[in-house]
Design a protein around this motif. Structure first.
Motif, PDB file in Angstrom:
ATOM      1  N   UNK A 273       0.861  -1.190   0.000  1.00 25.25           N
ATOM      2  CA  UNK A 273       0.000   0.000   0.000  1.00 25.25           C
ATOM      3  C   UNK A 273       0.897   1.239   0.000  1.00 25.25           C
ATOM      4  N   UNK A 274       0.489   2.259  -0.744  1.00 24.78           N
ATOM      5  CA  UNK A 274       1.252   3.508  -0.758  1.00 24.78           C
ATOM      6  C   UNK A 274       0.289   4.681  -0.565  1.00 24.78           C
ATOM      7  N   UNK A 275       0.646   5.575   0.360  1.00 23.41           N
ATOM      8  CA  UNK A 275      -0.154   6.790   0.552  1.00 23.41           C
ATOM      9  C   UNK A 275       0.743   8.014   0.402  1.00 23.41           C
ATOM     10  N   UNK A 276       0.167   9.089  -0.111  1.00 23.01           N
ATOM     11  CA  UNK A 276       0.911  10.338  -0.265  1.00 23.01           C
ATOM     12  C   UNK A 276       0.363  11.407   0.661  1.00 23.01           C
ATOM     13  N   UNK A 277       0.567  12.667   0.273  1.00 29.22           N
ATOM     14  CA  UNK A 277       0.089  13.793   1.072  1.00 29.22           C
ATOM     15  C   UNK A 277       0.021  15.009   0.163  1.00 29.22           C
ATOM     16  N   UNK A 278      -1.099  15.693   0.113  1.00 26.68           N
ATOM     17  CA  UNK A 278      -1.260  16.964  -0.596  1.00 26.68           C
ATOM     18  C   UNK A 278      -2.501  16.985  -1.477  1.00 26.68           C
TER      19      UNK A 278
END
Lengths: 347, 347
Positions: A273-278
């Protein structure tokens, strides 16, 4: 060494802003404080920059946006938000990207403010988080509003827009934990941006609340760039006990991590799983689309410009001081998309 | 109806620029021409905007960048290139994004120029390609440099930076043909950008030179956006005889096309080749990386700003007219990457 406004504030036991108010003969300061500050100024032989103070009084209708950020979407979002407010209020916008790490950054900004006769400044991180920059601007008596990462008001009491990165990062990590992940890694952004520390601390707090032990080996320190995401994910995925989830400090890093996963044949979200921000356009254009925290850059910028224009008008006496002015808070909201939606394959 | 500078130019049989030179009493115009223009002005009762002309003579050291472009990388590249030159020459930059399709665009720009007392403007497409915008600015006697798509100098002789889109698009299409493709589709950008037409014509010319029949059904008309790429590729790939290669009008469209291919389970580059245009960071961050044409946005912008500053100085008489000034040409170069490298599977 010549005394600075900071020395005066320290000597008088007041904030830099208060010293500035006394120097500029604003009415809002108590007589007793004026006396204390005046004594400190005399004792230290402090000389405020008169030329700069005089300029700040001119009736300019141009404000400046000062930044050091390689993230094109962030910068354009900020510019457009500020311009929305400028259009409504009849102001023009001068942009001034600069190198926050330059030794002469204060002199550069000082010269720019003097030359352009700007009415005020909006400043974004990391410049907005550098005390010597803020002190110099206060000394020049130019109104400014800073955007900073955090939720606590500093004792200097600068006009600020706070972005609650800690809480938003906590929520992202919490979401990953709820999806069944316990091996959650963190790829950080630039060290000199406070957002990096705030997001890292939010991540750590959520791990702790989920009884997941924090492992320093799961933190990759990088910059706010695609390349950091590629390098960070490569290194993390090649650990003996690789993470099953990566929380990247922004969407650009997350996109780089996705790229590395593809390179190594790791399926996202099935194996990772990959999560980012913005919530930049980036996060909607990757495959799969990225879970992220929606940071309303346009609104943040517009609020900053609105606060600035109000403060300029109050300083000029053309508008009553808006009591609301001083602080404003935004909390980025969790947006769940495909990149974290499927629980990873338990082995 | 009030006579415009265009009417005067038409009546006198000269260019708008020449009329402007006569109005501003520049020395470079032949006596005979001055006479013809003066007669035309009297005959038509034309009144140049005096206030605007006077302002143009002030010693401002701020230039403006006027644009209408949703492409964040392009805009940031342009801004940074202009700012590089500004820093060297001691100028500040005001940015002015606007809506090129607005009915009152000329009035908006006119008001902005008057209010900001700008020394000059850099203008990018599509505004730089709109005759009425250029006429109004000429009438106001504000120096400007425009960036346009094309390789031929227009008769108005505006100071221009030409970007050879036709040739670059020809080279991309030629590359696809050399890879064995004959079913090559084209996804276009905004119609009101001349680059769209130039690139389409370059594509058509290369097809023709490779004895490939142009098929209107292989052209999808869209905008310069990721969404256009997704929609266009979806539609093209679902044709009875789908293309084996797609040339997208810019990298953002190409990234959208890649996304659609992934959605439909079409392998790039094995089953489908995709090429973009611009060499934005986008083109290096997709999977696979995109073949594109490297458009040196920073250099283009810097050259435009340099030309502008020279022209401002020449107008003020503080610098000799640079004989080079007037026109400058850039040709984007083909960059071959993974998205087109493998010949597609012949069936």
């Amino acid at each position: 060494m010549k005394a600075t406004i900071k020395d005066v504030a320290h000597e008088a036991g007041v904030s830099i802003k208060t010293v500035s108010r006394v120097i500029n003969k604003e009415n809002s300061v108590k007589d007793e404080t004026v006396k204390r500050v005046t004594q400190a100024i005399e004792k230290l032989g402090y000389e405020p920059n008169k030329a700069a103070r005089n300029l700040a009084g001119t009736r300019s209708y141009t404000i400046g946006y000062v930044y050091d950020n390689p993230n094109a979407y962030y910068v354009i979002g900020m510019q457009n938000g500020i311009l929305d407010e400028c259009r409504e209020q009849g102001y023009e916008l001068v942009i001034h990207p600069c190198d926050a790490s330059a030794a002469n950054i204060c002199d550069e900004l000082g010269a720019m403010v003097r030359k352009s006769q700007l009415a005020g400044l909006v400043i974004s991180p990391p410049l907005s988080e550098m005390p010597h920059v803020l002190e110099r601007l206060t000394e020049m008596a130019i109104p400014f509003v800073r955007i900073i990462s955090g939720s606590f008001e500093s004792k200097e009491n600068y006009a600020s827009i706070y972005v609650h990165d800690h809480e938003a990062a906590y929520n992202i990590t919490q979401h990953l934990a709820c999806q069944g992940h316990s091996r959650i890694a963190f790829i950080s952004g630039d060290k000199d941006h406070r957002s990096t520390t705030e997001r890292l601390n939010g991540y750590k707090a959520a791990l702790s609340d989920n009884d997941i032990r924090f492992q320093p080996g799961y933190v990759y320190e990088g910059r706010y760039s695609f390349e950091t995401g590629v390098q960070g994910a490569k290194q993390l995925l090649q650990l003996d006990n690789p993470p099953s989830a990566i929380f990247a400090c922004n969407d650009e890093i997350a996109a780089g991590a996705l790229f590395a996963a593809r390179l190594l044949g790791v399926d996202v979200p099935v194996q990772l799983a990959i999560a980012g921000f913005e919530d930049s356009p980036f996060s909607r254009q990757t495959w799969p689309k990225l879970t992220t925290a929606a940071q309303p850059t346009n609104d943040i910028a517009r609020e900053a410009a609105s606060m600035l224009v109000n403060n300029i008008a109050a300083q000029r006496g053309t508008r009553a001081k808006d009591t609301r002015i001083g602080h404003f808070h935004f909390e980025p909201q969790l947006v769940i998309r495909e990149s974290t939606q499927q629980p990873y394959e338990q082995t």
